[in-house]
Design a protein around this motif. Sequence first.
Motif, PDB file in Angstrom:
ATOM      1  N   LYS A  89      45.266 -47.873 -10.039  1.00 20.35           N
ATOM      2  CA  LYS A  89      45.070 -48.014 -11.488  1.00 20.35           C
ATOM      3  C   LYS A  89      43.578 -48.052 -11.803  1.00 20.35           C
ATOM      4  O   LYS A  89      42.989 -49.127 -11.928  1.00 20.35           O
ATOM      5  CB  LYS A  89      45.736 -49.301 -11.980  1.00 20.35           C
ATOM      6  CG  LYS A  89      47.223 -49.362 -11.683  1.00 20.35           C
ATOM      7  CD  LYS A  89      47.788 -50.712 -12.078  1.00 20.35           C
ATOM      8  CE  LYS A  89      49.265 -50.788 -11.712  1.00 20.35           C
ATOM      9  NZ  LYS A  89      49.807 -52.114 -11.968  1.00 20.35           N
ATOM     10  N   GLU A 105      47.350 -58.709  -6.137  1.00 23.83           N
ATOM     11  CA  GLU A 105      47.844 -57.403  -6.559  1.00 23.83           C
ATOM     12  C   GLU A 105      46.833 -56.331  -6.153  1.00 23.83           C
ATOM     13  O   GLU A 105      45.626 -56.518  -6.324  1.00 23.83           O
ATOM     14  CB  GLU A 105      48.020 -57.365  -8.083  1.00 23.83           C
ATOM     15  CG  GLU A 105      49.080 -58.288  -8.618  1.00 23.83           C
ATOM     16  CD  GLU A 105      50.492 -57.775  -8.386  1.00 23.83           C
ATOM     17  OE1 GLU A 105      50.674 -56.553  -8.179  1.00 23.83           O
ATOM     18  OE2 GLU A 105      51.411 -58.606  -8.395  1.00 23.83           O
ATOM     19  N   ASP A 106      47.326 -55.216  -5.642  1.00 23.78           N
ATOM     20  CA  ASP A 106      46.484 -54.078  -5.296  1.00 23.78           C
ATOM     21  C   ASP A 106      46.386 -53.167  -6.516  1.00 23.78           C
ATOM     22  O   ASP A 106      47.384 -52.601  -6.959  1.00 23.78           O
ATOM     23  CB  ASP A 106      47.097 -53.326  -4.113  1.00 23.78           C
ATOM     24  CG  ASP A 106      46.271 -52.114  -3.700  1.00 23.78           C
ATOM     25  OD1 ASP A 106      45.198 -51.875  -4.281  1.00 23.78           O
ATOM     26  OD2 ASP A 106      46.714 -51.407  -2.773  1.00 23.78           O
ATOM     27  N   LEU A 107      45.188 -53.041  -7.051  1.00 22.89           N
ATOM     28  CA  LEU A 107      44.969 -52.246  -8.255  1.00 22.89           C
ATOM     29  C   LEU A 107      44.431 -50.847  -7.960  1.00 22.89           C
ATOM     30  O   LEU A 107      44.095 -50.118  -8.885  1.00 22.89           O
ATOM     31  CB  LEU A 107      43.972 -52.958  -9.175  1.00 22.89           C
ATOM     32  CG  LEU A 107      44.318 -54.370  -9.624  1.00 22.89           C
ATOM     33  CD1 LEU A 107      43.185 -54.946 -10.456  1.00 22.89           C
ATOM     34  CD2 LEU A 107      45.627 -54.388 -10.397  1.00 22.89           C
ATOM     35  N   THR A 159      39.544 -53.831  -6.632  1.00 23.04           N
ATOM     36  CA  THR A 159      40.945 -53.452  -6.411  1.00 23.04           C
ATOM     37  C   THR A 159      41.872 -54.631  -6.148  1.00 23.04           C
ATOM     38  O   THR A 159      43.082 -54.471  -6.130  1.00 23.04           O
ATOM     39  CB  THR A 159      41.057 -52.490  -5.218  1.00 23.04           C
ATOM     40  OG1 THR A 159      40.544 -53.133  -4.042  1.00 23.04           O
ATOM     41  CG2 THR A 159      40.287 -51.198  -5.477  1.00 23.04           C
ATOM     42  N   TYR A 190      38.506 -55.054 -14.006  1.00 26.17           N
ATOM     43  CA  TYR A 190      38.385 -56.266 -13.197  1.00 26.17           C
ATOM     44  C   TYR A 190      37.297 -56.196 -12.139  1.00 26.17           C
ATOM     45  O   TYR A 190      37.043 -57.171 -11.450  1.00 26.17           O
ATOM     46  CB  TYR A 190      39.731 -56.607 -12.551  1.00 26.17           C
ATOM     47  CG  TYR A 190      40.792 -56.912 -13.577  1.00 26.17           C
ATOM     48  CD1 TYR A 190      40.653 -57.983 -14.448  1.00 26.17           C
ATOM     49  CD2 TYR A 190      41.927 -56.117 -13.698  1.00 26.17           C
ATOM     50  CE1 TYR A 190      41.610 -58.260 -15.411  1.00 26.17           C
ATOM     51  CE2 TYR A 190      42.896 -56.395 -14.651  1.00 26.17           C
ATOM     52  CZ  TYR A 190      42.727 -57.461 -15.496  1.00 26.17           C
ATOM     53  OH  TYR A 190      43.688 -57.733 -16.446  1.00 26.17           O
ATOM     54  N   ALA A 232      42.275 -50.416 -14.484  1.00 29.82           N
ATOM     55  CA  ALA A 232      42.304 -51.828 -14.093  1.00 29.82           C
ATOM     56  C   ALA A 232      41.166 -52.137 -13.126  1.00 29.82           C
ATOM     57  O   ALA A 232      40.541 -53.196 -13.222  1.00 29.82           O
ATOM     58  CB  ALA A 232      43.653 -52.181 -13.476  1.00 29.82           C
ATOM     59  N   VAL A 233      40.884 -51.230 -12.213  1.00 32.89           N
ATOM     60  CA  VAL A 233      39.771 -51.412 -11.277  1.00 32.89           C
ATOM     61  C   VAL A 233      38.472 -51.554 -12.057  1.00 32.89           C
ATOM     62  O   VAL A 233      37.651 -52.430 -11.785  1.00 32.89           O
ATOM     63  CB  VAL A 233      39.692 -50.246 -10.268  1.00 32.89           C
ATOM     64  CG1 VAL A 233      38.419 -50.342  -9.430  1.00 32.89           C
ATOM     65  CG2 VAL A 233      40.919 -50.228  -9.363  1.00 32.89           C
ATOM     66  N   LEU A 250      43.311 -58.175  -7.342  1.00 31.71           N
ATOM     67  CA  LEU A 250      43.463 -59.110  -8.457  1.00 31.71           C
ATOM     68  C   LEU A 250      44.370 -60.258  -8.034  1.00 31.71           C
ATOM     69  O   LEU A 250      45.541 -60.053  -7.710  1.00 31.71           O
ATOM     70  CB  LEU A 250      44.061 -58.408  -9.682  1.00 31.71           C
ATOM     71  CG  LEU A 250      44.242 -59.285 -10.921  1.00 31.71           C
ATOM     72  CD1 LEU A 250      42.880 -59.654 -11.514  1.00 31.71           C
ATOM     73  CD2 LEU A 250      45.091 -58.561 -11.953  1.00 31.71           C
ATOM     74  N   CYS A 307      43.676 -62.919 -12.540  1.00 29.16           N
ATOM     75  CA  CYS A 307      44.324 -62.448 -13.756  1.00 29.16           C
ATOM     76  C   CYS A 307      44.021 -63.386 -14.929  1.00 29.16           C
ATOM     77  O   CYS A 307      44.385 -64.566 -14.896  1.00 29.16           O
ATOM     78  CB  CYS A 307      45.822 -62.349 -13.541  1.00 29.16           C
ATOM     79  SG  CYS A 307      46.728 -61.883 -15.032  1.00 29.16           S
TER      80      CYS A 307
END
Length: 156
Positions: free
Chosen positions: A25, A20-22, A35, A32, A28-29, A37, A77
């Motif tokens: 967000k 997933e490209d974060l 970028t 975690y 979220a970056v 995930l 995740c």
Amino acid sequence: MPRKTYNEKLHSPGELPKIEDLSAKPEAVSRYGGTKLLVAAPMQYNDIMARVPEGQVITADGIRTHLAAQAGADATCPLTAGIFINICAHASEERGGDIPWWRTLKAGGELNEKYPGGIEAQKLLLEGEGHEVVQKGKRWFVRGFKDAMWNITTGE
């Protein structure tokens, strides 16, 4: 419609694994640490859990870190990891207990109450392999779990 068995869930990865490209967000970056995930497939967890040798343990976080590194992602995740590790444990029990799911601990060496048979079953299996399990408040942990950690990368 009947519910899927744990083995059906284990072997139904859908579109997984995927990254997933974060980047859109920022929260979220920050959470975690990057970028990218990884949302790993259930069988990726199963394959690692199946290899943990007797007398050794691994943590869900250790598996997540390894899978992220393999995929070139910043993290894996944690929500799906917990769900899929639980599916692996229950699917193994459906097959007669062919993988040592009890050797996979939560963060900090904590036992997993969602495993087949709950804390008591995991505790007995770990103690049967020579680990000391201790209670801290309402939670249970493997004492000295870091000394018994299996190295995914080297297999030692």
